[in-house]
Write an enzyme that holds these catalytic residues in place. Structure first.
Site, PDB file in Angstrom:
ATOM      1  N   ASP A 189       0.507 -14.005   0.359  1.00 50.51           N
ATOM      2  CA  ASP A 189       0.361 -13.864   1.802  1.00 50.51           C
ATOM      3  C   ASP A 189       0.703 -15.187   2.447  1.00 50.51           C
ATOM      4  O   ASP A 189       0.567 -16.244   1.814  1.00 50.51           O
ATOM      5  CB  ASP A 189      -1.071 -13.451   2.169  1.00 50.51           C
ATOM      6  CG  ASP A 189      -1.098 -12.804   3.542  1.00 50.51           C
ATOM      7  OD1 ASP A 189      -0.938 -11.576   3.628  1.00 50.51           O
ATOM      8  OD2 ASP A 189      -1.221 -13.541   4.546  1.00 50.51           O
ATOM      9  N   ARG A 209       0.770  -1.239   0.000  1.00 52.24           N
ATOM     10  CA  ARG A 209       0.000   0.000   0.000  1.00 52.24           C
ATOM     11  C   ARG A 209       0.803   1.292   0.000  1.00 52.24           C
ATOM     12  O   ARG A 209       0.244   2.363  -0.238  1.00 52.24           O
ATOM     13  CB  ARG A 209      -0.981  -0.010   1.189  1.00 52.24           C
ATOM     14  CG  ARG A 209      -2.126  -0.968   0.959  1.00 52.24           C
ATOM     15  CD  ARG A 209      -2.880  -1.250   2.232  1.00 52.24           C
ATOM     16  NE  ARG A 209      -2.012  -1.917   3.200  1.00 52.24           N
ATOM     17  CZ  ARG A 209      -2.434  -2.410   4.366  1.00 52.24           C
ATOM     18  NH1 ARG A 209      -3.685  -2.281   4.718  1.00 52.24           N
ATOM     19  NH2 ARG A 209      -1.597  -3.008   5.159  1.00 52.24           N
TER      20      ARG A 209
END
Ligand code: CP3
Length: 343
Positions: A77, A31
């Site tokens: 992830d 992000r």
């Protein structure tokens, strides 16, 4: 043999001579970059992004182009492993991961699969293949997996937690279940990392993000033996072990069959080197909050840690993932300071 134009990270990991310190950042694909947020918005959700190989590949390469890091880390992830074993997760905005079903009994453990990664995790393997093509040898690709203990935390607790007290309760009261679960995760992880390596990962990192909540004795019982199994099984490429908060386990980690040990910022650098010994490369350990400071402070703190680690057997990184609200120009300052050191 694959030819890499920049193999500094791999040479540093193997303890070979380097002309300058290599640098990358945990959570570099994420992000902090507007370019990431744009692809994430196009995908619609984190899980859609992570399971669409072309998009996962695109955001994996962004930090190489935009930040100039010396390695890419595959965008995925650690929680894809429990999902492939039969425990799906959702990623709740501003909350984090949630597992609607958790592991509570031995019957639950027995129901879990040890899946073929080429089947259940094909989307990660396909993303790695695309990344390798698009990188075209510019920098190495880092593969990764969660440590078995850290995955156990999420699979029993069902969500993030400050204490993971439900997961720790299992360690204290359900010893047989805990070991059975850890072994199943370990077997899955070894097959998964080997599939990543076969697809082109040049080095792999094991994230033991919750190591720091265990006592030294519990760590030796429930985490290290499983990490050791993974290290022993992965002989194809260098292995990095990052056990956040496990300052008490540094001496033991020095005995693992791995090339690199990641340090967080709570760990004194000289003391870590003494405890771990000279046969491992060290990686880390700038406090991610330094990147909120002025450019001058960032340069000063970066140079200080390089002087403490030394330029050989060292990979510059943060002590944990970069925080999402960090200014990418400040990140660049850190990376450029490392790349300019001693030149
Ligand atoms: O490092 C990289 O750039 C590669 C990508 C990567 C992600 N997660 C992407 C991600 C890596 C290596 C991870 C590992 C991971 N995931 C860990 C171990 C490392 C660590 O930080 O300790 C853990 C514990 C997780 C579990 C996880 N994933 C949590 C707790 C969260 C929510 C918190 C948060 O940061 O939002 C995630 C979500 C996640 N994983 C995001 C990213 C980019 C943010 C989600 C989004 O973009 O919407």
């Amino acid at each position: 043999m694959e030819h890499l134009q920049n193999d500094l990270l791999l040479r540093a990991a193997r303890g070979e001579q380097v002309e300058r310190v290599p640098v990358w950042m945990m959570r570099q694909a994420g992000r902090i970059l507007a370019e990431y947020r744009a692809v994430r918005a196009k995908a619609g959700s984190f899980i859609k992004l992570a399971t669409t190989p072309e998009l996962a590949a695109e955001v994996t390469i962004q930090p190489v182009d935009i930040l100039g890091v010396d390695a890419a880390i595959i965008f995925s992830d650690i929680l894809v492993v429990p999902e492939a074993m039969g425990l799906p997760y959702i990623m709740e905005e501003k909350v984090g991961p949630i597992f609607p079903t958790t592991i509570q009994s031995m019957a639950d453990v027995e129901q879990l699969l040890v899946p073929d990664p080429h089947e259940k995790l094909a989307y990660v393997i396909d993303a790695i293949k695309i990344v390798k093509q698009e990188l075209n040898g510019r920098v190495p690709l880092i593969g990764f997996a969660g440590a078995p203990f850290t995955l156990l935390c999420y699979m029993i607790e069902g969500k993030g937690s400050k204490t993971f007290s439900k997961a720790k309760k299992a360690l204290y009261s359900e010893e047989v279940l805990s070991h059975a679960l850890l072994q199943k995760i370990t077997d899955t992880t070894i097959a998964y990392l080997k599939a990543q390596i076969a697809a082109g990962a040049n080095i792999v990192q094991i994230f033991d993000s919750w190591a720091g909540i265990l006592s030294p004795e519990q760590y030796r019982t429930y985490s290290l033996p499983y990490i050791a199994q993974i290290c022993d099984a992965i002989t194809e490429v260098p292995v990095t072990v990052f056990a956040k908060g496990a300052f008490f386990a540094r001496e033991d980690m020095g005995k693992l069959n791995c090339e690199t040990i990641g340090l967080d910022w709570n760990m004194d650098i000289a003391e870590s080197r003494r405890l771990i010994g000279n046969s491992k490369t060290l990686q880390g350990n700038l406090d991610p909050c330094v990147l909120y400071a002025s450019y001058d402070e960032i340069k000063k703190h970066t140079i200080t840690i390089i002087e403490q680690f030394g330029t050989q057997r060292y990979i510059a990184n943060l002590g944990h993932g970069v925080y999402p609200d960090t200014d990418p120009d400040k990140v660049k300052c850190f990376i450029d300071t490392v790349k300019g050191y001693g030149l």
